[in-house]
Design a protein around this motif. Structure first.
Motif, PDB file in Angstrom:
ATOM      1  N   THR A  98      41.542  42.027  47.070  1.00 22.87           N
ATOM      2  CA  THR A  98      41.050  40.728  47.503  1.00 22.87           C
ATOM      3  C   THR A  98      40.164  40.081  46.480  1.00 22.87           C
ATOM      4  O   THR A  98      39.571  40.722  45.635  1.00 22.87           O
ATOM      5  CB  THR A  98      40.233  40.845  48.796  1.00 22.87           C
ATOM      6  OG1 THR A  98      39.126  41.705  48.547  1.00 22.87           O
ATOM      7  CG2 THR A  98      41.066  41.375  49.937  1.00 22.87           C
ATOM      8  N   GLY A  99      40.065  38.743  46.580  1.00 20.33           N
ATOM      9  CA  GLY A  99      39.109  37.984  45.802  1.00 20.33           C
ATOM     10  C   GLY A  99      38.598  36.868  46.682  1.00 20.33           C
ATOM     11  O   GLY A  99      39.008  36.717  47.825  1.00 20.33           O
ATOM     12  N   VAL A 100      37.719  36.056  46.144  1.00 16.60           N
ATOM     13  CA  VAL A 100      37.153  34.971  46.938  1.00 16.60           C
ATOM     14  C   VAL A 100      37.577  33.658  46.314  1.00 16.60           C
ATOM     15  O   VAL A 100      37.396  33.443  45.118  1.00 16.60           O
ATOM     16  CB  VAL A 100      35.614  35.055  46.974  1.00 16.60           C
ATOM     17  CG1 VAL A 100      35.044  33.912  47.790  1.00 16.60           C
ATOM     18  CG2 VAL A 100      35.180  36.389  47.561  1.00 16.60           C
ATOM     19  N   GLN A 148      37.790  43.732  45.271  1.00 17.59           N
ATOM     20  CA  GLN A 148      36.697  44.128  46.154  1.00 17.59           C
ATOM     21  C   GLN A 148      36.930  45.461  46.840  1.00 17.59           C
ATOM     22  O   GLN A 148      36.019  46.008  47.456  1.00 17.59           O
ATOM     23  CB  GLN A 148      36.482  43.045  47.216  1.00 17.59           C
ATOM     24  CG  GLN A 148      36.025  41.706  46.649  1.00 17.59           C
ATOM     25  CD  GLN A 148      34.662  41.807  45.982  1.00 17.59           C
ATOM     26  OE1 GLN A 148      33.693  42.223  46.594  1.00 17.59           O
ATOM     27  NE2 GLN A 148      34.598  41.436  44.714  1.00 17.59           N
ATOM     28  N   HIS A 149      38.144  45.978  46.760  1.00 18.19           N
ATOM     29  CA  HIS A 149      38.449  47.249  47.429  1.00 18.19           C
ATOM     30  C   HIS A 149      39.550  47.965  46.665  1.00 18.19           C
ATOM     31  O   HIS A 149      40.538  47.364  46.253  1.00 18.19           O
ATOM     32  CB  HIS A 149      38.899  46.994  48.867  1.00 18.19           C
ATOM     33  CG  HIS A 149      39.210  48.241  49.638  1.00 18.19           C
ATOM     34  ND1 HIS A 149      38.227  48.963  50.299  1.00 18.19           N
ATOM     35  CD2 HIS A 149      40.364  48.910  49.848  1.00 18.19           C
ATOM     36  CE1 HIS A 149      38.790  50.019  50.896  1.00 18.19           C
ATOM     37  NE2 HIS A 149      40.089  49.997  50.627  1.00 18.19           N
ATOM     38  N   THR A 150      39.368  49.253  46.449  1.00 22.05           N
ATOM     39  CA  THR A 150      40.353  50.085  45.773  1.00 22.05           C
ATOM     40  C   THR A 150      40.446  51.412  46.518  1.00 22.05           C
ATOM     41  O   THR A 150      39.453  51.909  47.034  1.00 22.05           O
ATOM     42  CB  THR A 150      39.944  50.362  44.308  1.00 22.05           C
ATOM     43  OG1 THR A 150      39.745  49.124  43.634  1.00 22.05           O
ATOM     44  CG2 THR A 150      41.009  51.148  43.575  1.00 22.05           C
ATOM     45  N   PRO A 190      34.232  51.981  35.919  1.00 27.78           N
ATOM     46  CA  PRO A 190      33.625  51.324  34.752  1.00 27.78           C
ATOM     47  C   PRO A 190      32.548  50.328  35.128  1.00 27.78           C
ATOM     48  O   PRO A 190      31.667  50.022  34.324  1.00 27.78           O
ATOM     49  CB  PRO A 190      34.811  50.606  34.095  1.00 27.78           C
ATOM     50  CG  PRO A 190      36.032  51.229  34.681  1.00 27.78           C
ATOM     51  CD  PRO A 190      35.654  51.676  36.055  1.00 27.78           C
ATOM     52  N   GLY A 191      32.608  49.775  36.344  1.00 26.77           N
ATOM     53  CA  GLY A 191      31.658  48.744  36.736  1.00 26.77           C
ATOM     54  C   GLY A 191      32.200  47.364  36.428  1.00 26.77           C
ATOM     55  O   GLY A 191      33.336  47.185  36.008  1.00 26.77           O
ATOM     56  N   GLY A 192      31.375  46.371  36.647  1.00 25.51           N
ATOM     57  CA  GLY A 192      31.786  44.992  36.385  1.00 25.51           C
ATOM     58  C   GLY A 192      32.183  44.238  37.633  1.00 25.51           C
ATOM     59  O   GLY A 192      32.582  43.081  37.551  1.00 25.51           O
ATOM     60  N   GLY A 193      32.079  44.888  38.778  1.00 23.42           N
ATOM     61  CA  GLY A 193      32.414  44.214  40.021  1.00 23.42           C
ATOM     62  C   GLY A 193      31.225  43.512  40.631  1.00 23.42           C
ATOM     63  O   GLY A 193      30.128  43.500  40.079  1.00 23.42           O
ATOM     64  N   ALA A 250      34.561  49.025  42.876  1.00 30.33           N
ATOM     65  CA  ALA A 250      36.003  48.920  43.078  1.00 30.33           C
ATOM     66  C   ALA A 250      36.801  48.677  41.797  1.00 30.33           C
ATOM     67  O   ALA A 250      37.831  49.323  41.586  1.00 30.33           O
ATOM     68  CB  ALA A 250      36.313  47.843  44.111  1.00 30.33           C
ATOM     69  N   PRO A 251      36.405  47.755  40.910  1.00 33.59           N
ATOM     70  CA  PRO A 251      37.238  47.466  39.737  1.00 33.59           C
ATOM     71  C   PRO A 251      37.365  48.677  38.801  1.00 33.59           C
ATOM     72  O   PRO A 251      36.376  49.158  38.253  1.00 33.59           O
ATOM     73  CB  PRO A 251      36.494  46.321  39.046  1.00 33.59           C
ATOM     74  CG  PRO A 251      35.635  45.721  40.098  1.00 33.59           C
ATOM     75  CD  PRO A 251      35.228  46.849  40.974  1.00 33.59           C
ATOM     76  N   GLY A 252      38.571  49.166  38.648  1.00 33.23           N
ATOM     77  CA  GLY A 252      38.818  50.265  37.722  1.00 33.23           C
ATOM     78  C   GLY A 252      38.502  51.645  38.242  1.00 33.23           C
ATOM     79  O   GLY A 252      38.626  52.633  37.505  1.00 33.23           O
ATOM     80  N   TRP A 253      38.071  51.760  39.512  1.00 33.15           N
ATOM     81  CA  TRP A 253      37.767  53.084  40.054  1.00 33.15           C
ATOM     82  C   TRP A 253      38.995  53.975  39.972  1.00 33.15           C
ATOM     83  O   TRP A 253      40.091  53.579  40.352  1.00 33.15           O
ATOM     84  CB  TRP A 253      37.303  52.949  41.501  1.00 33.15           C
ATOM     85  CG  TRP A 253      36.933  54.255  42.164  1.00 33.15           C
ATOM     86  CD1 TRP A 253      35.910  55.082  41.822  1.00 33.15           C
ATOM     87  CD2 TRP A 253      37.576  54.861  43.288  1.00 33.15           C
ATOM     88  NE1 TRP A 253      35.875  56.163  42.668  1.00 33.15           N
ATOM     89  CE2 TRP A 253      36.886  56.064  43.577  1.00 33.15           C
ATOM     90  CE3 TRP A 253      38.671  54.517  44.080  1.00 33.15           C
ATOM     91  CZ2 TRP A 253      37.251  56.908  44.618  1.00 33.15           C
ATOM     92  CZ3 TRP A 253      39.039  55.353  45.121  1.00 33.15           C
ATOM     93  CH2 TRP A 253      38.330  56.538  45.381  1.00 33.15           C
ATOM     94  N   THR A 254      38.812  55.191  39.472  1.00 28.76           N
ATOM     95  CA  THR A 254      39.940  56.097  39.293  1.00 28.76           C
ATOM     96  C   THR A 254      39.499  57.527  39.569  1.00 28.76           C
ATOM     97  O   THR A 254      38.327  57.871  39.386  1.00 28.76           O
ATOM     98  CB  THR A 254      40.522  55.979  37.865  1.00 28.76           C
ATOM     99  OG1 THR A 254      41.702  56.782  37.760  1.00 28.76           O
ATOM    100  CG2 THR A 254      39.526  56.440  36.808  1.00 28.76           C
TER     101      THR A 254
END
Length: 492
Positions: free
Chosen positions: A19-21, A45-47, A69-72, A128-132
């Motif tokens: 999702t995005g806004v 926003q969700h992974t 990595p962060g950045g969300g 969420a962004p890039g979570w692995t």
């Protein structure tokens, strides 16, 4: 090999990019809406990630590594991996196997349980962004001994696995995981061999209950011994719901590894064939109504060549084709580039063997999509970690970023130029003062497409144990259309 069906606990999962806004334009000075066209890219926003049960071996040990990595944007809540064994306790009673609380530094957990459950996890907001999540298992002896690695997958409705087998001495299990809390998923397991689809009625309509995982031994699917083959393609197709899918291949003599799903298209890049590969076997499948004529190239350190005797492969529609490429790299690392001459879509994978005699070990390399922004793998170690970076077309520049270690240290980075038509193999920079394991990210800087994989080697007792994981783009951002105010809608 003993397998049990495990219940699975977690929140309902979503695809890796969710999702995005939307951005709303305010009114202009004359009171009318200020139109804004196009799209904006925003962090997901969700992974979610689904990890299958790692092994039933009594002499196996598994390490889980999670990283973001962060950045969300948004609140930073822990990204938890929850065990299947806690499914009946409810979310509040579940104790995470692994909990990531901040970006930039991986966390790890280990287990030597032969009944270690499947896991399900999710990350929200800033994580969420890039979570692995990576699971890496060492098996000391027995079928599948060696090193087995897998990047935990997001749920989907369709997966292709070229390179599975039902041959004697192979035990290939497909693990199907349903993250939904209330609804069962129904899945068809389709096998395709050299003569077309293999009759496998027991693979039709496999039910995966809510929050559970079901491992299916592929040798139980064919209705006759005619379905016993060494080169097959498995298609996992969900009739209803979504599942995570991965195949664990165990060989009595040649070790084993996990097969990740392979991308399908009119071209394919399979990166990361090691320099000392003693056998490289290509398996390809054409899912459409037309035959695919594939052109083969090997992208090495200095350029691309057509491997002698294996310049092309004809793949009949609905059938699996294979080719034994032998020691195709001839002492240099490389990647296989496949192109469908008429643009016919196909899917392909490699089975790579290192070592000789009773000291052989196997890994699988799928076709992997290019990195458009960033790709990340969670488990890198001080010894035995190499990256393969392939630019199939024109020159490309990438930045390799190593995170802080799980036990401390500072990030490190290095920028590389990958010449068009070549494969560059590098050891990622080590974190400054870093201890433990760390994560490696490959960021696209400029130039043409780049495909990447990570090889981890942990040799033991003369066995060149290794595993290869692809680094596809992590899809950490999503396009969100801009919109404008239209108050006339309330008067219609």
């Amino acid at each position: 090999m003993k397998r049990t069906t495990l219940s699975l606990l977690a929140t309902a999962a979503a695809l890796a990019a969710v999702t995005g806004v939307a951005v709303v334009a305010g009114p202009s000075q004359d009171g009318t809406a200020a139109p804004r066209t196009g799209t904006a890219r925003m962090p997901v926003q969700h992974t979610s990630a689904l990890c299958p049960a790692p092994t039933s071996s009594e002499v196996g040990e598994t390490t889980y590594t999670a990283y973001a990595p962060g950045g969300g944007r948004g609140e930073t809540k822990p990204a938890d991996l929850l065990p299947a064994a806690d499914a009946k306790k409810g979310d509040k009673g579940a104790k995470p196997v692994l909990s990531l609380k901040a970006p930039g530094k991986p966390v790890t957990a280990t287990t030597d349980r032969s009944d270690a459950p499947a896991l399900i996890g999710s990350a929200d907001g800033a994580l969420a962004p890039g979570w692995t999540v990576q699971q890496t298992t060492t098996i000391a002896a027995g079928s599948g001994r060696g090193l087995q690695g897998l990047t935990c997958t997001a749920p989907d409705t369709s997966f292709w696995f070229p390179g599975v087998a039902t041959a004697k001495g192979r035990q290939d299990y497909v693990h199907l995981t349903n993250p939904d809390a209330t609804t069962a998923a129904v899945v068809d397991l389709e096998l395709y061999g050299k003569d077309g689809r293999v009759a496998a009625p027991t693979g039709e309509g496999v039910t995966v209950p809510p929050r559970s995982t079901v491992p299916v031994l592929l040798t139980t699917l064919p209705e006759s011994s005619d379905g016993t083959e060494g080169d097959l393609t498995l298609h996992v197709a969900a009739r209803s719901g979504r599942v995570g899918a991965a195949v664990q291949s165990n060989d009595d003599k040649q070790g084993g590894d996990w097969l990740s799903a392979s991308d399908a298209g009119a071209g394919a890049v399979l990166p990361g064939i090691p320099a000392d590969a003693t056998s490289v076997r290509l398996v390809a499948f054409a899912p459409g109504s037309d035959d695919a004529d594939l052109s083969l190239k090997l992208a090495g350190p200095s350029g691309s060549i057509r491997p002698a005797g294996h310049e092309a492969l004809h793949v009949k529609s609905g059938m699996t084709a294979s080719a034994e490429l032998g020691a195709v790299t001839k002492g240099e690392p490389g990647s296989l580039l496949l192109t469908s001459e008429d643009g016919v879509p196909f899917t392909a994978g490699l089975r790579v063997t290192r070592g000789k005699g009773d000291k052989q070990e196997t890994a699988f390399i799928p076709a992997v999509r290019p990195i458009t922004t960033r790709g990340t793998v969670a488990d890198a170690r001080e010894k035995g970690t190499t990256l393969s970076l392939t630019a199939p077309e024109k020159d490309a520049q990438v930045k390799v970023v190593s995170s802080a270690g799980s036990e401390g240290g500072a990030p490190a980075s290095r920028t590389y130029t990958v010449k068009g038509g070549t494969t560059l193999t590098v050891e990622p920079p080590k974190p400054e003062g870093g201890k433990g394991v760390w994560a490696v990210g490959v960021e696209k800087v400029s130039g043409g497409p780049v495909h990447a994989s990570r090889m981890l080697t942990l040799p033991k007792d003369g066995v060149p144990a290794f595993t290869v994981q692809p680094l596809p783009d992590d899809r950490s951002t999503v396009e969100v259309p801009t919109v404008r105010q239209d108050l006339s809608a309330v008067t219609r």
